[in-house]
Write a protein that holds these residues in place. Structure first.
Motif, mmCIF file in Angstrom:
data_model
loop_
_atom_site.group_PDB
_atom_site.id
_atom_site.type_symbol
_atom_site.label_atom_id
_atom_site.label_comp_id
_atom_site.label_asym_id
_atom_site.label_seq_id
_atom_site.Cartn_x
_atom_site.Cartn_y
_atom_site.Cartn_z
ATOM 1 N N PRO A 1 56.210 25.976 69.429
ATOM 2 C CA PRO A 1 55.275 26.934 70.027
ATOM 3 C C PRO A 1 54.560 27.805 68.983
ATOM 4 O O PRO A 1 53.403 28.200 69.194
ATOM 5 C CB PRO A 1 56.163 27.771 70.952
ATOM 6 C CG PRO A 1 57.245 26.816 71.358
ATOM 7 C CD PRO A 1 57.528 26.041 70.114
ATOM 8 N N MET A 2 55.229 28.099 67.870
ATOM 9 C CA MET A 2 54.545 28.834 66.799
ATOM 10 C C MET A 2 53.405 27.990 66.222
ATOM 11 O O MET A 2 52.296 28.499 65.979
ATOM 12 C CB MET A 2 55.535 29.198 65.691
ATOM 13 C CG MET A 2 54.881 29.950 64.533
ATOM 14 S SD MET A 2 55.964 30.169 63.101
ATOM 15 C CE MET A 2 56.082 28.479 62.497
ATOM 16 N N ILE A 3 53.674 26.696 66.006
ATOM 17 C CA ILE A 3 52.633 25.788 65.523
ATOM 18 C C ILE A 3 51.495 25.714 66.539
ATOM 19 O O ILE A 3 50.303 25.762 66.179
ATOM 20 C CB ILE A 3 53.235 24.393 65.269
ATOM 21 C CG1 ILE A 3 54.145 24.436 64.037
ATOM 22 C CG2 ILE A 3 52.137 23.337 65.116
ATOM 23 C CD1 ILE A 3 54.951 23.170 63.820
ATOM 24 N N ASN A 4 51.836 25.629 67.813
ATOM 25 C CA ASN A 4 50.837 25.562 68.875
ATOM 26 C C ASN A 4 49.972 26.821 68.885
ATOM 27 O O ASN A 4 48.746 26.761 69.055
ATOM 28 C CB ASN A 4 51.556 25.395 70.215
ATOM 29 C CG ASN A 4 50.631 25.004 71.346
ATOM 30 O OD1 ASN A 4 49.965 23.986 71.296
ATOM 31 N ND2 ASN A 4 50.609 25.815 72.399
ATOM 32 N N GLU A 5 50.606 27.974 68.684
ATOM 33 C CA GLU A 5 49.846 29.237 68.655
ATOM 34 C C GLU A 5 48.939 29.295 67.430
ATOM 35 O O GLU A 5 47.820 29.829 67.505
ATOM 36 C CB GLU A 5 50.806 30.418 68.670
ATOM 37 C CG GLU A 5 50.150 31.749 69.001
ATOM 38 C CD GLU A 5 49.536 31.781 70.397
ATOM 39 O OE1 GLU A 5 48.535 32.520 70.581
ATOM 40 O OE2 GLU A 5 50.044 31.077 71.308
ATOM 41 N N ALA A 6 49.402 28.732 66.307
ATOM 42 C CA ALA A 6 48.547 28.674 65.117
ATOM 43 C C ALA A 6 47.311 27.815 65.387
ATOM 44 O O ALA A 6 46.205 28.134 64.931
ATOM 45 C CB ALA A 6 49.334 28.118 63.932
ATOM 46 N N ALA A 7 47.497 26.732 66.154
ATOM 47 C CA ALA A 7 46.356 25.892 66.529
ATOM 48 C C ALA A 7 45.374 26.672 67.396
ATOM 49 O O ALA A 7 44.146 26.528 67.260
ATOM 50 C CB ALA A 7 46.839 24.638 67.258
ATOM 51 N N PRO B 1 50.021 23.118 75.855
ATOM 52 C CA PRO B 1 49.552 22.606 74.565
ATOM 53 C C PRO B 1 48.125 23.064 74.275
ATOM 54 O O PRO B 1 47.269 23.098 75.166
ATOM 55 C CB PRO B 1 49.613 21.087 74.737
ATOM 56 C CG PRO B 1 50.615 20.856 75.825
ATOM 57 C CD PRO B 1 50.452 22.027 76.754
ATOM 58 N N CYS B 2 47.860 23.423 73.051
ATOM 59 C CA CYS B 2 46.520 23.846 72.645
ATOM 60 C C CYS B 2 45.552 22.676 72.797
ATOM 61 O O CYS B 2 45.817 21.570 72.299
ATOM 62 C CB CYS B 2 46.556 24.320 71.194
ATOM 63 S SG CYS B 2 44.944 24.771 70.545
ATOM 64 N N PRO B 3 44.401 22.877 73.449
ATOM 65 C CA PRO B 3 43.421 21.784 73.585
ATOM 66 C C PRO B 3 42.978 21.204 72.248
ATOM 67 O O PRO B 3 42.737 20.002 72.139
ATOM 68 C CB PRO B 3 42.260 22.452 74.328
ATOM 69 C CG PRO B 3 42.912 23.538 75.125
ATOM 70 C CD PRO B 3 44.015 24.066 74.236
ATOM 71 N N LEU B 4 42.887 22.035 71.200
ATOM 72 C CA LEU B 4 42.506 21.526 69.881
ATOM 73 C C LEU B 4 43.552 20.541 69.366
ATOM 74 O O LEU B 4 43.208 19.486 68.815
ATOM 75 C CB LEU B 4 42.334 22.678 68.894
ATOM 76 C CG LEU B 4 42.098 22.274 67.433
ATOM 77 C CD1 LEU B 4 40.816 21.467 67.288
ATOM 78 C CD2 LEU B 4 42.075 23.508 66.529
ATOM 79 N N LEU B 5 44.813 20.867 69.558
ATOM 80 C CA LEU B 5 45.886 19.971 69.136
ATOM 81 C C LEU B 5 45.770 18.630 69.852
ATOM 82 O O LEU B 5 45.881 17.561 69.235
ATOM 83 C CB LEU B 5 47.247 20.621 69.433
ATOM 84 C CG LEU B 5 48.497 19.820 69.066
ATOM 85 C CD1 LEU B 5 48.557 19.556 67.569
ATOM 86 C CD2 LEU B 5 49.748 20.561 69.525
ATOM 87 N N ARG C 1 43.036 17.294 71.152
ATOM 88 C CA ARG C 1 41.843 16.583 70.677
ATOM 89 C C ARG C 1 42.088 15.920 69.327
ATOM 90 O O ARG C 1 41.625 14.800 69.078
ATOM 91 C CB ARG C 1 40.639 17.536 70.593
ATOM 92 C CG ARG C 1 40.089 17.982 71.935
ATOM 93 C CD ARG C 1 38.678 18.536 71.793
ATOM 94 N NE ARG C 1 38.584 19.643 70.857
ATOM 95 C CZ ARG C 1 38.792 20.927 71.170
ATOM 96 N NH1 ARG C 1 39.121 21.260 72.424
ATOM 97 N NH2 ARG C 1 38.661 21.873 70.263
ATOM 98 N N MET C 2 42.797 16.608 68.466
ATOM 99 C CA MET C 2 43.082 16.037 67.148
ATOM 100 C C MET C 2 43.950 14.791 67.260
ATOM 101 O O MET C 2 43.729 13.796 66.562
ATOM 102 C CB MET C 2 43.742 17.093 66.249
ATOM 103 C CG MET C 2 42.802 18.238 65.892
ATOM 104 S SD MET C 2 43.579 19.520 64.876
ATOM 105 C CE MET C 2 43.720 18.667 63.299
ATOM 106 N N VAL C 3 44.924 14.836 68.147
ATOM 107 C CA VAL C 3 45.775 13.653 68.366
ATOM 108 C C VAL C 3 44.933 12.514 68.937
ATOM 109 O O VAL C 3 45.049 11.359 68.503
ATOM 110 C CB VAL C 3 46.955 13.996 69.284
ATOM 111 C CG1 VAL C 3 47.714 12.738 69.693
ATOM 112 C CG2 VAL C 3 47.900 14.980 68.583
ATOM 113 N N ASP C 4 44.069 12.834 69.904
ATOM 114 C CA ASP C 4 43.198 11.803 70.485
ATOM 115 C C ASP C 4 42.300 11.162 69.427
ATOM 116 O O ASP C 4 41.983 9.971 69.502
ATOM 117 C CB ASP C 4 42.323 12.406 71.595
ATOM 118 C CG ASP C 4 43.117 12.753 72.853
ATOM 119 O OD1 ASP C 4 44.246 12.234 72.996
ATOM 120 O OD2 ASP C 4 42.600 13.530 73.682
ATOM 121 N N ALA C 5 41.912 11.942 68.433
ATOM 122 C CA ALA C 5 41.041 11.449 67.368
ATOM 123 C C ALA C 5 41.806 10.690 66.287
ATOM 124 O O ALA C 5 41.189 10.130 65.370
ATOM 125 C CB ALA C 5 40.275 12.610 66.735
ATOM 126 N N GLY C 6 43.126 10.676 66.391
ATOM 127 C CA GLY C 6 43.933 9.993 65.394
ATOM 128 C C GLY C 6 44.201 10.805 64.153
ATOM 129 O O GLY C 6 44.681 10.275 63.142
#
Length: 282
Positions: free
Chosen positions: A194-200, A257-261, A263-268
């Motif tokens: 969750p800390m990583i998610n908040e950083a995102a 989950p952060c939407p940016l996180l 999207r980044m996974v979706d982009a590979g």
């Protein structure tokens, strides 16, 4: 646990690391994967890891050779029936792990079945096994040869002697076992991811740049690396999977989950393993 052979299921990063510490600890290892190419990569990575220990003076050449001679790679799951214990280190997908545990449970009633899952329910995994009392969580941390912690997770069905066996194995390998109840994310990932998610979210909302967030946590909270660099090391796909487990398990919007996180996974863009995540590794 006696000095019998240990099976490792999955030849990815975690499986490689677990196999390496078992070999360095004097154990015979049967490393299983469905893909021969994955096993070849794993054997090369393990050899490289042991070579580093020789270079650092932590292992002599003779011990290195003996360790590599104890490594057996197999593509038939049934061959793991010869093992005293099996540590599953397959990708973090519940349907995959459930199917694996259903098959592993048929190999023998006395085999300890340990999962390296970082967040999934051990109680549900144990429920598909013929001897659920022999199922336990044994969560190593990446990089496995370096980090000392092993979370030992007790399912509702896990027997005391099963917990004692994996705690003894962890200590034998130079690790420190910590007892954790079966709860989404267990302890470390429930705090860390969750800390990583908040950083995102900070990046998504343009509160601060990636490098500045990482530097702030290093200098202000004495973290050895920033949360976004750590996310890249863990793998952004793994971070997303853990956040989804926490969100589903607790039903609390704070674990969204952060939407940016996503999207980044979706982009590979998965971090170090893909060459790009929050930072670039080309």
């Amino acid at each position: 646990m006696d000095k019998g052979r240990i099976g490792v299921v999955g030849a990815g990063t975690m499986g490689q690391g677990i196999a390496q510490v078992l070999l360095a600890g004097g154990r015979e290892v049967m490393l299983y994967d469905v893909a021969e190419a994955a096993l070849e990569r794993a054997e090369a990575a393990i050899t490289k890891g042991l070579d580093k220990l020789v270079d650092k003076g932590r292992l002599d050449t003779e011990t290195r050779e003996a360790a590599l001679a104890r490594l057996n790679t197999v593509t038939q799951l049934s061959l793991l029936s010869e093992c005293r214990a099996i540590i599953e280190a397959a990708p973090e997908r519940e349907e995959l792990k459930t199917a694996l545990f259903r098959d592993l449970a048929e190999l023998g009633d006395d085999i300890v079945l340990a999962s390296n899952t970082s967040s999934l329910s051990l109680t549900r995994l144990a429920a598909v096994c013929r001897r659920p009392e022999r199922v336990v969580g044994m969560h190593f941390f990446n990089p496995v040869p370096v980090l000392k912690l092993v979370e030992v997770i007790r399912a509702e069905q896990t027997a005391d002697d099963t917990v004692a066996a994996v705690e003894a194995l962890a200590r034998e390998l130079g690790k420190t076992p910590v007892a954790i109840a079966d709860s989404p994310g267990f302890a470390v990932n429930r705090l860390l991811v969750p800390m990583i998610n908040e950083a995102a979210f900070l990046v998504q909302e343009n509160v601060a740049a990636v490098d500045d967030i990482d530097q702030a946590m290093q200098l202000g909270a004495a973290h050895p690396m920033g949360p976004l660099a750590l996310a890249d090391l863990i793998g952004l796909d793994v971070c997303l999977e853990i956040m989804e487990v926490l969100h589903d398990g607790f039903g609390d919007p704070k674990y969204r989950p952060c939407p940016l996180l996503r999207r980044m996974v979706d982009a590979g863009h998965l971090g170090r393993k893909s060459g790009r995540g929050f930072h670039c590794y080309s």
